[in-house]
Enzyme design. Structure first.
Site, PDB file in Angstrom:
ATOM      1  N   SER A  66      13.293  11.944 -12.127  1.00  0.00           N
ATOM      2  CA  SER A  66      14.546  11.174 -12.093  1.00  0.00           C
ATOM      3  C   SER A  66      15.212  11.133 -13.464  1.00  0.00           C
ATOM      4  O   SER A  66      14.548  11.239 -14.501  1.00  0.00           O
ATOM      5  CB  SER A  66      14.274   9.739 -11.646  1.00  0.00           C
ATOM      6  OG  SER A  66      13.598   9.718 -10.416  1.00  0.00           O
TER       7      SER A  66
HETATM    8  N1  SAH Z   1       8.477   9.367  -9.819  1.00  0.00           N
HETATM    9  C1  SAH Z   1       8.705  10.785  -9.996  1.00  0.00           C
HETATM   10  C2  SAH Z   1       9.910  11.277  -9.205  1.00  0.00           C
HETATM   11  C3  SAH Z   1       9.425  12.143  -8.169  1.00  0.00           C
HETATM   12  S1  SAH Z   1      10.528  12.822  -6.998  1.00  0.00           S
HETATM   13  C4  SAH Z   1       8.791  11.177 -11.442  1.00  0.00           C
HETATM   14  O1  SAH Z   1       8.813  10.281 -12.310  1.00  0.00           O
HETATM   15  O2  SAH Z   1       8.813  12.368 -11.742  1.00  0.00           O
HETATM   16  C5  SAH Z   1       9.803  12.190  -5.531  1.00  0.00           C
HETATM   17  C6  SAH Z   1       8.394  12.570  -5.240  1.00  0.00           C
HETATM   18  O3  SAH Z   1       8.007  11.910  -4.048  1.00  0.00           O
HETATM   19  C7  SAH Z   1       8.166  14.053  -4.983  1.00  0.00           C
HETATM   20  O4  SAH Z   1       7.179  14.536  -5.844  1.00  0.00           O
HETATM   21  C8  SAH Z   1       7.711  14.091  -3.531  1.00  0.00           C
HETATM   22  O5  SAH Z   1       6.773  15.123  -3.246  1.00  0.00           O
HETATM   23  C9  SAH Z   1       7.102  12.727  -3.354  1.00  0.00           C
HETATM   24  N2  SAH Z   1       6.977  12.251  -1.980  1.00  0.00           N
HETATM   25  C10 SAH Z   1       7.849  12.384  -0.958  1.00  0.00           C
HETATM   26  N3  SAH Z   1       7.357  11.805   0.165  1.00  0.00           N
HETATM   27  C11 SAH Z   1       6.138  11.293  -0.178  1.00  0.00           C
HETATM   28  C12 SAH Z   1       5.129  10.586   0.539  1.00  0.00           C
HETATM   29  N4  SAH Z   1       5.252  10.284   1.828  1.00  0.00           N
HETATM   30  N5  SAH Z   1       4.016  10.212  -0.126  1.00  0.00           N
HETATM   31  C13 SAH Z   1       3.839  10.526  -1.441  1.00  0.00           C
HETATM   32  N6  SAH Z   1       4.755  11.195  -2.172  1.00  0.00           N
HETATM   33  C14 SAH Z   1       5.887  11.575  -1.541  1.00  0.00           C
END
Ligand code: SAH
Length: 219
Positions: A66
């Site tokens: 993000s």
């Molecule tokens: N917090 C992260 C942003 C990640 S983007 C950072 O600081 O980089 C969102 C993430 O959520 C992705 O890696 C995606 O694979 C994950 N995601 C999506 N659905 C999910 C689920 N049901 N359980 C766990 N992770 C999930």
């Protein structure tokens, strides 16, 4: 030539001043964490020089780290204290979890894509974030064994607020979650007390999809 770490430290300081403080983030714990965590180590080498820019970046598997301001806004909205235990759904690069780990007692973070889960674990170990507990799983069901949590942050966009996550929040707990369609969401803050839950909107945002049993299905 100046040392790499000094270069990135300068970029980080500029990021906090120009993108975070200037937009009204005032929680000193959040500002301090953003000044400390080496964001450039959470992206691939090719993207390091862009790591402190005012935008999200790809982290592989079509997922993103993000934008710094969004991380700051979500973290501030969680109203964290140093004894708190926090659940994050969507580890991704691990950056948000590291920010949380600078502030609270323990962070539990769940990722559903294996390669991202592995990479994040490696960087947590390298930077010695011993208070981050990781799990490879569908996070939409939360982490019942470790509940209740003082705060829950969902870093992927959900079609609605999963009740199962609300049930894993302590009384007095806070949750931040993007809710909406595939293209845009509202960043919702939820507060749970004895009577029930209260929600407010922090504004529009755009996240990748929360995919799972209590999220978007069939992807
Ligand atoms: N917090 C992260 C942003 C990640 S983007 C950072 O600081 O980089 C969102 C993430 O959520 C992705 O890696 C995606 O694979 C994950 N995601 C999506 N659905 C999910 C689920 N049901 N359980 C766990 N992770 C999930």
């Amino acid at each position: 030539m100046e040392k790499e770490s000094v270069k990135y430290q300068r970029q980080r300081e500029a990021m906090v001043k120009k993108q975070i403080e200037s937009r009204g983030i005032t929680d000193l714990k959040v500002l301090e964490a953003l000044r400390k965590v080496p964001r450039h180590l959470f992206v691939s080498e090719a993207l390091r020089d862009q790591a402190y820019g005012d935008f999200p970046l790809p982290v592989g598997e079509q997922q993103t780290i993000s934008q710094p301001y969004i991380v700051a806004e979500m973290t501030q909205a969680l109203q964290l204290g140093k004894e708190d235990r926090v659940l994050e759904i969507g580890t991704g690069s691990g950056y948000q979890a590291a920010i949380l780990a600078e502030i609270v007692f323990r962070v539990y973070t769940i990722e559903r894509i294996h390669s991202l889960f592995i990479n994040a674990r490696k960087i947590f170990d390298k930077l010695r974030y011993h208070n981050i507990v990781t799990k490879y799983s569908d996070g939409t069901s939360g982490w019942a064994d470790e509940s209740p949590f003082d705060a829950i942050v969902v870093t992927a966009g959900a079609p609605e607020i999963p009740n199962i996550l609300v049930s894993q929040l302590a009384v007095g707990g806070r949750m931040v979650i993007p809710v909406g369609n595939h293209y845009s969401q509202d960043l919702i803050k939820l507060y749970k007390n004895e009577e029930g839950v209260r929600t407010t909107s922090l504004g529009g945002c755009r996240f990748v999809k929360l995919v799972g049993e209590h999220g978007w299905k069939g992807y």
